[in-house]
Write a protein that holds these residues in place. Structure first.
Motif, short mmCIF file in Angstrom:
data_model
loop_
_atom_site.label_atom_id
_atom_site.label_comp_id
_atom_site.label_asym_id
_atom_site.label_seq_id
_atom_site.Cartn_x
_atom_site.Cartn_y
_atom_site.Cartn_z
N GLY A 248 28.54 111.29 60.21
CA GLY A 248 29.38 110.52 61.11
C GLY A 248 30.11 109.36 60.45
O GLY A 248 30.78 108.58 61.14
N ASN A 249 29.98 109.23 59.13
CA ASN A 249 30.68 108.18 58.40
C ASN A 249 31.75 108.78 57.51
O ASN A 249 31.66 109.94 57.08
N THR A 250 32.77 108.00 57.22
CA THR A 250 33.75 108.45 56.23
C THR A 250 33.11 108.42 54.85
O THR A 250 32.11 107.70 54.63
N PRO A 251 33.63 109.18 53.89
CA PRO A 251 33.08 109.13 52.53
C PRO A 251 33.07 107.72 51.96
O PRO A 251 32.13 107.34 51.25
N GLY A 252 34.10 106.94 52.28
CA GLY A 252 34.15 105.57 51.78
C GLY A 252 33.02 104.72 52.32
O GLY A 252 32.40 103.93 51.59
N VAL B 194 30.12 105.80 53.37
CA VAL B 194 28.88 106.26 52.75
C VAL B 194 28.67 105.55 51.42
O VAL B 194 27.56 105.08 51.10
N MET B 195 29.74 105.44 50.63
CA MET B 195 29.64 104.79 49.33
C MET B 195 29.39 103.29 49.47
O MET B 195 28.59 102.71 48.73
N VAL B 196 30.08 102.65 50.38
CA VAL B 196 29.89 101.21 50.58
C VAL B 196 28.47 100.92 51.04
O VAL B 196 27.83 99.96 50.57
N ASN B 197 27.93 101.74 51.93
CA ASN B 197 26.55 101.56 52.37
C ASN B 197 25.57 101.72 51.21
O ASN B 197 24.56 101.01 51.12
N LEU C 6 34.56 98.39 45.18
CA LEU C 6 34.76 97.66 46.44
C LEU C 6 36.16 97.08 46.53
O LEU C 6 36.75 97.04 47.61
N SER C 7 36.71 96.66 45.44
CA SER C 7 38.07 96.13 45.44
C SER C 7 39.10 97.22 45.69
O SER C 7 40.03 97.05 46.48
N ASP C 8 38.92 98.36 45.04
CA ASP C 8 39.95 99.40 45.05
C ASP C 8 39.85 100.35 46.23
O ASP C 8 40.87 100.83 46.72
N PHE C 9 38.65 100.66 46.67
CA PHE C 9 38.50 101.70 47.67
C PHE C 9 37.62 101.33 48.86
O PHE C 9 37.69 101.95 49.90
N GLY C 10 36.76 100.32 48.67
CA GLY C 10 35.67 100.17 49.61
C GLY C 10 35.95 99.40 50.88
O GLY C 10 35.54 99.81 51.96
N ILE C 11 36.61 98.26 50.81
CA ILE C 11 36.67 97.39 51.97
C ILE C 11 38.12 97.27 52.44
O ILE C 11 38.85 96.36 52.08
N ALA C 12 38.53 98.24 53.25
CA ALA C 12 39.86 98.25 53.87
C ALA C 12 40.98 97.87 52.90
O ALA C 12 41.69 96.89 53.12
#
Length: 552
Positions: free
Chosen positions: A152-156, A158-161, A238-244
């Motif tokens: 139920g999560n996006t791949p992004g 999942v990675m951030v978690n 986190l800078s490139d893909f993780g946080i919006a």
């Protein structure tokens, strides 16, 4: 006595060699962003010093390469770097403001919003057609055996978690990139410092193998989640893909940035030598003696190598200073990561028909076309971007263009059998190989104009990418390609589209040391390879600024 004669003879030979070399104050090798930026800044600071920028290619820009496709005047293909992150990249934002103040109004650099993941876009994974919205709305359709917490999560997400489990607190909103790098540099996992561990190794400690594979497949990049230094990979991710992340592209192409700096450098009477390769150099009697292609020679008081790892290695065999064990170790602290881009043009934006009816917008439903952002797939093309016009608008009719494939890592090997051999161009004195099966006779260019023709893709490559695009978009036919161009940044002299820090390296120390690897010699090195923002222009500016503080 014999020793005295040897020293005298050596001094005489050095003096004789110096006499044959043109004198300059500062020689800068490498016409990418870090090189031309350094040249411009130094000339601003020292208007009376003779500063020369040396570039092996016939244009300035390095891995920024903006090309106009044939028949589509309102689009620019970015065969190299294509976007920035204004909220997390202050150096490039400040540079753009400064350039625009100095440039005439009609030459100013403008950007536009550059969307990536749109809900209606396609994820074609393991033979299953999904929409990006399905990751959260219809998780049962996702063909990966995820755990209850991962579903139920996006791949992004999942990675951030996963990253939050590795370094608690590092994903908190409001942290700067510098603060995240500081946290990661001091963090440990299971009693071992993060910098001594690989990113891939750590991810598999906190998520399932299926979740990792989903992140790799749907994230679109292999090298990003590969086994590089976790203390750098985590804040970088986190800078490139993780946080919006919010990206911006360039209306007239990203290459406009280094070209603008070149113009300002020349206006200050700075010198630029194009199509000139550094073949060897040595340090003698307080001067650098540079042997360049075409029999040119320079003598410089200061030498700056604005070059990535592979480019440094190509010249190291004939540069004794680069063979010093301490320098070899610094240069080898990163690994080049190949990147590959292939653009294709069409008579119309056929991909819009691959949209879907959204019945949440009424009983009849509303058709939502695919027209911006990207599609991801586990097929070798990996990422397909629906390319915008120069104003940042989706192509809705008429001639249109895709970045049909954006590959990295081992996926690039898929194309090796469908293209000229890799790395031959540099060895043969060419920037790019001549295509085997061009669509039309190759035009010979002698100017610095980077035209599409020089980078055209072979028929075999185009046929294969068209076949995969048809599959991804659910077409029963392969869309007719009108023209295609590609660039493999794994080719020499670049060796990769970006560089990643090796496991075990204290990057925060190396990035300070490598800018002047020999403390008693005015030899300097800069570029994105040895920065906190690897793969970004921000990183090139970061290391150049560190270096410039050391040059008197």
């Amino acid at each position: 006595m014999a020793e005295s004669r040897r020293k005298s003879t050596k001094a005489a030979k050095a003096a004789e060699a110096a006499d044959t070399h043109a004198n300059v104050d500062i020689a800068i090798v490498g016409g990418g962003v870090s090189g031309v930026y350094s040249a411009w800044r130094l000339k601003q600071r020292n208007p009376n010093r003779r500063i020369v920028l040396i570039e092996a290619a016939d244009h300035i820009g390095g891995r920024l390469l903006s090309v106009r496709p044939p028949g589509i005047p309102n689009m620019v293909a970015e065969l190299g770097g294509m976007r920035i992150l204004p909220k997390t990249q202050p150096l490039i934002v400040a540079l753009l403001k400064e350039l625009n103040k100095a440039l005439p109004k009609n030459e100013r650099i403008e950007t536009y919003p550059f969307p990536v993941d749109q809900p209606q876009n396609i994820a074609y994974l393991r033979g299953v057609h999904l929409r990006l919205s399905d990751f959260t709305r219809n998780p049962s359709k996702v063909p990966y055996q995820l755990s209850f917490l991962e579903q139920g999560n996006t791949p992004g997400v999942v990675m951030v978690n996963a990253i939050e489990q590795i370094v608690p607190g590092i994903t908190a909103a409001g942290l700067t990139n510098a603060e995240r790098h500081e946290m990661a540099s001091k963090a440990s996992f299971d009693g071992q410092p993060l910098y001594e561990q690989g990113f891939w190794n750590l991810l598999l400690r906190v998520i399932t193998g299926e979740a990792y594979q989903l992140g790799l497949d749907a994230g679109g990049y292999e090298s990003v989640v590969s086994n590089w230094n976790a203390a750098d990979a985590i804040p970088w991710f986190l800078s490139d893909f993780g946080i919006a992340p919010e990206y911006e592209g360039f209306k007239q192409g990203f290459q406009q940035v280094p070209l603008a700096m070149e113009t300002l450098f020349r206006r200050l009477r700075g010198e630029v030598m194009l199509e000139t390769r550094l073949e060897r150099f040595e340090w003698s009697n307080g001067k650098f003696l540079l042997n360049l292609s075409g029999g040119k020679r320079l003598q410089a008081s200061t030498l700056i190598l604005a070059m990535p790892r592979r480019s440094l290695e190509l010249v190291a065999d004939k540069a004794p200073l680069l063979q010093a064990p301490s320098v070899v170790k610094l240069i080898g602290s990163v690994t080049p990561q190949p990147l590959f881009k292939l653009f294709t043009t069409y008579a119309n934006p056929w991909w819009r028909a691959a949209g879907f009816y959204d019945y949440s917008r009424g009983q009849q439903g509303e058709f939502v076309p695919v027209e911006s952002g990207r599609t991801v797939t586990s097929l070798p093309v990996r990422q397909t971007y629906y390319w915008p016009t120069s104003e940042g608008e989706p192509a809705k009719a008429g001639p249109a263009m895709l970045m049909a494939s954006y590959d990295d890592g081992s996926n690039i090997g898929f194309w090796d059998g469908l293209r000229p051999r890799r790395r031959q161009a540099w060895r043969e004195g060419l920037e790019v190989p001549v295509p085997r099966n061009p669509f039309q006779p190759l035009v010979t260019h002698t100017s610095s104009d980077n035209t599409w023709d020089r980078y055209r893709a072979d028929d075999e490559m185009v046929d294969e990418v068209a076949r995969q695009l048809g599959t991804i978009h659910g077409q029963s036919f392969s869309p007719q390609v009108q023209a295609a161009a590609f660039r493999d940044w794994g080719d020499d002299p670049f060796g990769g589209g970006w560089n990643s820090w090796n496991i075990g390296v204290k990057s925060w120390e190396v990035k300070q040391q490598i800018v002047q690897p020999l403390s008693d010699t005015p030899l300097f090195i800069c570029g994105e390879a040895y920065s906190d923002a690897q793969g970004w222009v921000e990183g090139a500016l970061e290391t150049a600024d560190i270096m410039l503080k050391k040059i008197r």
